[in-house]
Design a protein around this motif. Structure first.
Motif, PDB file in Angstrom:
ATOM      1  N   ASN A  86       0.823  -1.203   0.000  1.00 14.74           N
ATOM      2  CA  ASN A  86       0.000   0.000   0.000  1.00 14.74           C
ATOM      3  C   ASN A  86       0.863   1.261   0.000  1.00 14.74           C
ATOM      4  OD1 ASN A  86      -2.348   1.601   2.236  1.00 14.74           O
ATOM      5  ND2 ASN A  86      -2.449   1.462   0.028  1.00 14.74           N
ATOM      6  N   LEU A  87       1.890   1.291   0.833  1.00 15.16           N
ATOM      7  CA  LEU A  87       2.772   2.453   0.896  1.00 15.16           C
ATOM      8  C   LEU A  87       3.502   2.655  -0.429  1.00 15.16           C
ATOM      9  CD1 LEU A  87       4.064   4.773   2.410  1.00 15.16           C
ATOM     10  CD2 LEU A  87       5.704   3.152   3.387  1.00 15.16           C
ATOM     11  N   SER A  88       3.982   1.571  -1.023  1.00 18.33           N
ATOM     12  CA  SER A  88       4.675   1.676  -2.316  1.00 18.33           C
ATOM     13  C   SER A  88       3.748   2.222  -3.384  1.00 18.33           C
ATOM     14  CB  SER A  88       5.201   0.293  -2.737  1.00 18.33           C
ATOM     15  OG  SER A  88       6.095  -0.220  -1.781  1.00 18.33           O
ATOM     16  N   GLY A  89       2.480   1.790  -3.362  1.00 20.56           N
ATOM     17  CA  GLY A  89       1.517   2.297  -4.329  1.00 20.56           C
ATOM     18  C   GLY A  89       1.304   3.789  -4.197  1.00 20.56           C
ATOM     19  N   TRP A  90       1.257   4.278  -2.953  1.00 18.61           N
ATOM     20  CA  TRP A  90       1.037   5.708  -2.752  1.00 18.61           C
ATOM     21  C   TRP A  90       2.245   6.547  -3.155  1.00 18.61           C
ATOM     22  CZ3 TRP A  90      -3.010   8.588  -2.567  1.00 18.61           C
ATOM     23  CH2 TRP A  90      -4.237   8.007  -2.223  1.00 18.61           C
ATOM     24  N   VAL A  91       3.443   6.079  -2.815  1.00 20.54           N
ATOM     25  CA  VAL A  91       4.642   6.823  -3.216  1.00 20.54           C
ATOM     26  C   VAL A  91       4.751   6.857  -4.736  1.00 20.54           C
ATOM     27  CG1 VAL A  91       7.157   6.911  -3.097  1.00 20.54           C
ATOM     28  CG2 VAL A  91       5.849   6.274  -1.073  1.00 20.54           C
ATOM     29  N   HIS A  96      14.192  17.650 -19.923  1.00 27.02           N
ATOM     30  CA  HIS A  96      13.238  18.753 -19.813  1.00 27.02           C
ATOM     31  C   HIS A  96      12.067  18.338 -18.909  1.00 27.02           C
ATOM     32  CE1 HIS A  96      14.567  20.342 -24.060  1.00 27.02           C
ATOM     33  NE2 HIS A  96      15.524  20.410 -23.149  1.00 27.02           N
ATOM     34  N   GLN A  97      11.540  17.163 -19.193  1.00 23.96           N
ATOM     35  CA  GLN A  97      10.423  16.674 -18.392  1.00 23.96           C
ATOM     36  C   GLN A  97      10.863  16.415 -16.953  1.00 23.96           C
ATOM     37  OE1 GLN A  97       8.256  13.424 -20.140  1.00 23.96           O
ATOM     38  NE2 GLN A  97       6.807  13.285 -18.455  1.00 23.96           N
ATOM     39  N   PHE A  98      12.092  15.938 -16.785  1.00 25.39           N
ATOM     40  CA  PHE A  98      12.611  15.675 -15.446  1.00 25.39           C
ATOM     41  C   PHE A  98      12.616  16.942 -14.593  1.00 25.39           C
ATOM     42  CE2 PHE A  98      16.358  15.622 -12.605  1.00 25.39           C
ATOM     43  CZ  PHE A  98      15.989  14.584 -11.761  1.00 25.39           C
ATOM     44  N   VAL A 120      12.242  12.445  -1.432  1.00 28.78           N
ATOM     45  CA  VAL A 120      13.522  11.858  -1.849  1.00 28.78           C
ATOM     46  C   VAL A 120      13.284  10.646  -2.755  1.00 28.78           C
ATOM     47  CG1 VAL A 120      15.549  10.591  -1.033  1.00 28.78           C
ATOM     48  CG2 VAL A 120      14.853  12.706   0.103  1.00 28.78           C
ATOM     49  N   ILE A 121      12.336   9.780  -2.371  1.00 30.04           N
ATOM     50  CA  ILE A 121      12.055   8.590  -3.185  1.00 30.04           C
ATOM     51  C   ILE A 121      11.487   8.985  -4.547  1.00 30.04           C
ATOM     52  CG2 ILE A 121      10.667   6.487  -3.343  1.00 30.04           C
ATOM     53  CD1 ILE A 121      10.801   6.311  -0.302  1.00 30.04           C
ATOM     54  N   VAL A 122      10.593   9.981  -4.564  1.00 28.14           N
ATOM     55  CA  VAL A 122      10.005  10.433  -5.828  1.00 28.14           C
ATOM     56  C   VAL A 122      11.080  11.024  -6.743  1.00 28.14           C
ATOM     57  CG1 VAL A 122       8.433  12.128  -6.849  1.00 28.14           C
ATOM     58  CG2 VAL A 122       7.697  10.765  -4.899  1.00 28.14           C
ATOM     59  N   VAL A 123      12.026  11.757  -6.179  1.00 26.62           N
ATOM     60  CA  VAL A 123      13.125  12.301  -6.984  1.00 26.62           C
ATOM     61  C   VAL A 123      13.992  11.168  -7.538  1.00 26.62           C
ATOM     62  CG1 VAL A 123      15.256  13.658  -6.898  1.00 26.62           C
ATOM     63  CG2 VAL A 123      13.179  14.535  -5.817  1.00 26.62           C
ATOM     64  N   LEU A 124      14.211  10.129  -6.736  1.00 29.13           N
ATOM     65  CA  LEU A 124      14.966   8.977  -7.223  1.00 29.13           C
ATOM     66  C   LEU A 124      14.236   8.290  -8.365  1.00 29.13           C
ATOM     67  CD1 LEU A 124      16.255   7.405  -3.872  1.00 29.13           C
ATOM     68  CD2 LEU A 124      17.575   8.676  -5.581  1.00 29.13           C
ATOM     69  N   PHE A 125      12.903   8.198  -8.267  1.00 31.73           N
ATOM     70  CA  PHE A 125      12.117   7.677  -9.387  1.00 31.73           C
ATOM     71  C   PHE A 125      12.364   8.510 -10.641  1.00 31.73           C
ATOM     72  CE2 PHE A 125       8.433   5.611  -6.775  1.00 31.73           C
ATOM     73  CZ  PHE A 125       9.296   4.599  -6.401  1.00 31.73           C
ATOM     74  N   GLY A 126      12.436   9.828 -10.458  1.00 28.85           N
ATOM     75  CA  GLY A 126      12.699  10.703 -11.590  1.00 28.85           C
ATOM     76  C   GLY A 126      14.047  10.440 -12.215  1.00 28.85           C
ATOM     77  N   CYS A 127      15.049  10.094 -11.392  1.00 30.22           N
ATOM     78  CA  CYS A 127      16.379   9.766 -11.926  1.00 30.22           C
ATOM     79  C   CYS A 127      16.322   8.501 -12.780  1.00 30.22           C
ATOM     80  CB  CYS A 127      17.371   9.588 -10.781  1.00 30.22           C
ATOM     81  SG  CYS A 127      17.710  11.098  -9.854  1.00 30.22           S
ATOM     82  N   ILE A 128      15.474   7.552 -12.360  1.00 31.76           N
ATOM     83  CA  ILE A 128      15.271   6.357 -13.200  1.00 31.76           C
ATOM     84  C   ILE A 128      14.691   6.756 -14.545  1.00 31.76           C
ATOM     85  CG2 ILE A 128      13.961   4.201 -13.394  1.00 31.76           C
ATOM     86  CD1 ILE A 128      14.076   3.972 -10.358  1.00 31.76           C
ATOM     87  N   PHE A 129      13.748   7.713 -14.508  1.00 31.73           N
ATOM     88  CA  PHE A 129      13.138   8.202 -15.745  1.00 31.73           C
ATOM     89  C   PHE A 129      14.177   8.807 -16.685  1.00 31.73           C
ATOM     90  CE2 PHE A 129      11.142  11.997 -17.811  1.00 31.73           C
ATOM     91  CZ  PHE A 129      10.425  11.295 -18.756  1.00 31.73           C
ATOM     92  N   LEU A 130      15.191   9.476 -16.118  1.00 31.74           N
ATOM     93  CA  LEU A 130      16.267  10.035 -16.952  1.00 31.74           C
ATOM     94  C   LEU A 130      16.967   8.939 -17.731  1.00 31.74           C
ATOM     95  CD1 LEU A 130      18.070  12.779 -14.813  1.00 31.74           C
ATOM     96  CD2 LEU A 130      16.958  13.079 -17.028  1.00 31.74           C
ATOM     97  N   GLY A 131      17.104   7.770 -17.105  1.00 30.04           N
ATOM     98  CA  GLY A 131      17.800   6.682 -17.772  1.00 30.04           C
ATOM     99  C   GLY A 131      16.919   5.869 -18.688  1.00 30.04           C
TER     100      GLY A 131
END
Length: 501
Positions: free
Chosen positions: A114-119, A150-152, A373-384
């Motif tokens: 549940n927590l992972s889904g919300w983050v 740009h999107q990041f 912090v976790i959401v920003v890390l997700f964004g770093c994955i998006f960069l790759g």
């Protein structure tokens, strides 16, 4: 005052002292719940899921199907919320109704899912907001080629806006959420009227809107239609936000369940009407392929077709864009409260750090920072890799769905006899009906949403949601053996610890 004391005593009976001020009215909480659903806007933004997987029949009748099933889930969970109005939500409910031998493990897994889904849902809102902004740029400047970074940067900016509002404007949250509800309903009405007026008389036929079937996925027609249910799932999920915010509303056991169900009614109604409008003003089958493949996204492309004006289309898109900005704010609020509650019960590493309410700001600041912090890390994955990030966002829908299904399944396995007397109780026949419908839907969509959306499958069209969801479960299992097995007992009594009395 009597009812306020009753709320605090009911929470005390569940083992916790009051940590937050109950500053949300039932209207501002409904605003928060519907700001997260934003069904008409989310369904419109998700047209790219349904149009190739059945076309208009999936868009409309898929919503009706998903609506009935999500309403069943909401009604099922509303009974739990009335009996146990605590911010823990699903993992708490699973713990108190499960057999003793399964209590700790099932509660642990449910909490992590549940927590992972919300983050992940916080990240999903950031992606949608950044995409809409880039679509506007592309419409104004056709030669512009958006880069992933740009999107990041936009993604980071909208995430930080949500954080600042949550951290330093907590007393504004009820007013923001009330405004969000009014803005969303106004946007739904204004856009519908303007589109119908500007597109006249070039409407699609009723036959196209209500019966046209198009399948460009490569899957058999029946399976393609079912895969298109992802649009409805995305537009109607997240209603458990009310549960995770329940410790901040008066008359919690009475009003909370009502709000959980009401936001589904509003979402299904506005979503169905709005999708009918979009299909009528789209121009019909002659524009279908253009809309599906448009670099502007299906929603902005339909606005442009209907208004024949770039400025007009952009002005209309501002309504759902601001809806998603406010949704991102509400999702972060909810995710931080879920983080706080799970840490309060010892479900996270360094739980005492995340289970703190800032003495001045009155918010779980550390939990907010962890989410960001976790959401920003997700964004770093998006960069790759955009494929990997899409898997994370799709996993949010699957994770939330699974977290809805687990307490319902445990309750059904015990013949619906484990819930105590409560203010919101369904008639027995209706309770069985909605529980079974909700559980079957959860199982079906959990499997379906792991399918690749198109055939043949390539590296870029593969659905990596199963990988993302598998990683969530793996982290949960590893954390269980390294920490949870020794320290997690399920919901625990925190009154008397001196932390938040």
């Amino acid at each position: 005052m009597k009812e306020m004391i009753s709320d605090d005593l009911q929470l005390a009976q569940l083992g916790h002292a009051q940590s937050f001020e109950r500053q949300f009215s039932k209207w501002s909480m409904l605003g928060l719940a519907f700001a997260i659903l934003n069904s008409w806007a989310a369904l419109a933004a998700g047209l790219s899921f349904a149009l190739p997987s059945g076309g208009p029949t999936t868009v409309l009748w898929g919503l009706v199907t998903a609506g009935i099933c999500n309403l069943s889930l909401a009604a099922s969970l509303a009974e739990f919320l009335s009996a146990y109005p605590t911010a823990g939500g699903q993992y708490h409910w699973v713990a108190v109704i499960s057999p003793p031998s399964l209590k700790r493990g099932l509660s642990w897994v449910t909490g992590w899912i549940n927590l992972s889904g919300w983050v992940a849902l916080v990240a999903t809102n950031g992606v949608i907001e950044s995409q809409l902004i880039l679509y506007i740029t592309q419409l104004l400047h056709p030669n512009y080629e958006p880069q992933r970074w740009h999107q990041f940067l936009i993604y980071i900016a909208v995430t930080m806006i949500a954080f600042l509002i949550n951290a330093f404007g907590s007393r504004l949250l009820p007013h923001i959420n009330s405004f969000a509800l009014a803005w969303s309903i106004a946007g739904f009405i204004i856009i519908s009227v303007v589109l119908l007026a500007t597109a006249a008389p070039d409407y699609a036929t009723a036959s196209y809107v209500f019966t046209n079937f198009t399948n460009s996925t490569g899957w058999p027609d029946g399976l393609a239609w079912l895969l298109g249910l992802l649009q409805g799932g995305l537009g109607l999920t997240g209603f458990d936000a009310v549960a995770h915010m329940i410790e901040e509303i008066p008359h919690a056991s009475i009003e909370g369940p009502k709000i959980m169900v009401y936001c589904q009614y509003i979402g299904i109604f506005t979503g169905f009407i709005f999708l009918i409008v979009l299909l009528f003003v789209s121009g019909g089958e002659v524009n279908a392929e253009t809309i599906i493949s448009s670099p502007l996204g299906p929603l902005l492309q339909i606005f442009y077709i209907a208004t024949s004006s770039k400025v007009g289309a952009i002005c209309l898109l501002i309504f759902p864009l601001i809806c998603f900005v406010m949704a991102g704010n509400s999702v972060l609020t909810t995710s931080s409260r879920m983080t706080f509650a799970f840490a309060r019960d010892g479900g996270l590493p360094l739980s005492r750090l995340w289970w703190k309410v800032h003495p001045t700001l009155g918010v779980p600041l550390n939990a907010l920072l962890l989410n960001v912090v976790i959401v920003v890390l997700f964004g770093c994955i998006f960069l790759g890799s955009s494929v990997a990030f899409n898997a994370i966002t799709a996993a949010s829908v699957v994770a939330l769905g699974v977290s809805y299904g687990i307490p319902i399944a445990v309750n059904l396995a015990q013949m619906r006899r484990k819930l105590p007397e409560r203010a919101f109780a369904l008639p027995e026949w209706l309770g069985w009906t909605v529980n079974i419908i909700g559980l079957v839907y959860t199982i079906l969509t959990t499997v379906l949403f792991l399918f690749p959306p198109f055939l043949p499958v390539t590296g870029s069209t593969m659905n990596y949601c199963v990988v993302a969801f598998g990683i969530i479960l793996l982290i949960s299992v590893i954390q269980w053996f390294t920490d949870g097995r020794k320290n997690y007992e399920g919901p625990r009594v925190t009154i008397g610890t001196g932390e938040h009395e």
